[in-house]
Motif scaffolding. Structure first.
Motif: not given
Length: 103
Positions: A11-18
């Motif tokens: 599985q691929v997990f991508v998290n983004a935070t700004l």
């Protein structure tokens, strides 16, 4: 799983935070994406589930982060809601993270 010979796919997990700092409070939007990129494998008669495999999950979520330093620790809360949830549980999730430096 060596007990039932079921092997989950990668599985691929991508998290983004700004975030932006407001006088010691860190606040901003968060996003997350999850996708299984290859299929599960099941060893037929030697395994459970009668040789079937789960359908690959895919998930997209968006939400908000709030963080604040308390002494030497940093407390961060996340709330996200799934915009898309295929072959997995969806809904609203809340996480609380406390980070303490090792000295």
């Amino acid at each position: 799983n060596s007990a039932n010979h079921y092997r989950s796919g990668d599985q691929v997990f991508v998290n983004a935070t700004l975030t932006h700092d407001f006088d010691g409070w860190e606040i901003g939007p968060v996003g997350a994406y999850r996708k299984q990129v290859n299929e599960d494998h099941n060893e037929g008669g030697r395994s459970t589930f009668r040789g079937t495999v789960a359908a690959p999950p895919e998930q997209v979520a968006a939400g908000l982060l709030v963080s604040h330093a308390l002494g030497g620790a940093k407390v961060t809360g996340f709330v996200t809601h799934d915009i898309e949830a295929r072959n997995t549980l969806g809904g609203t999730k809340f996480w609380l993270n406390v980070s303490v430096p090792l000295r």
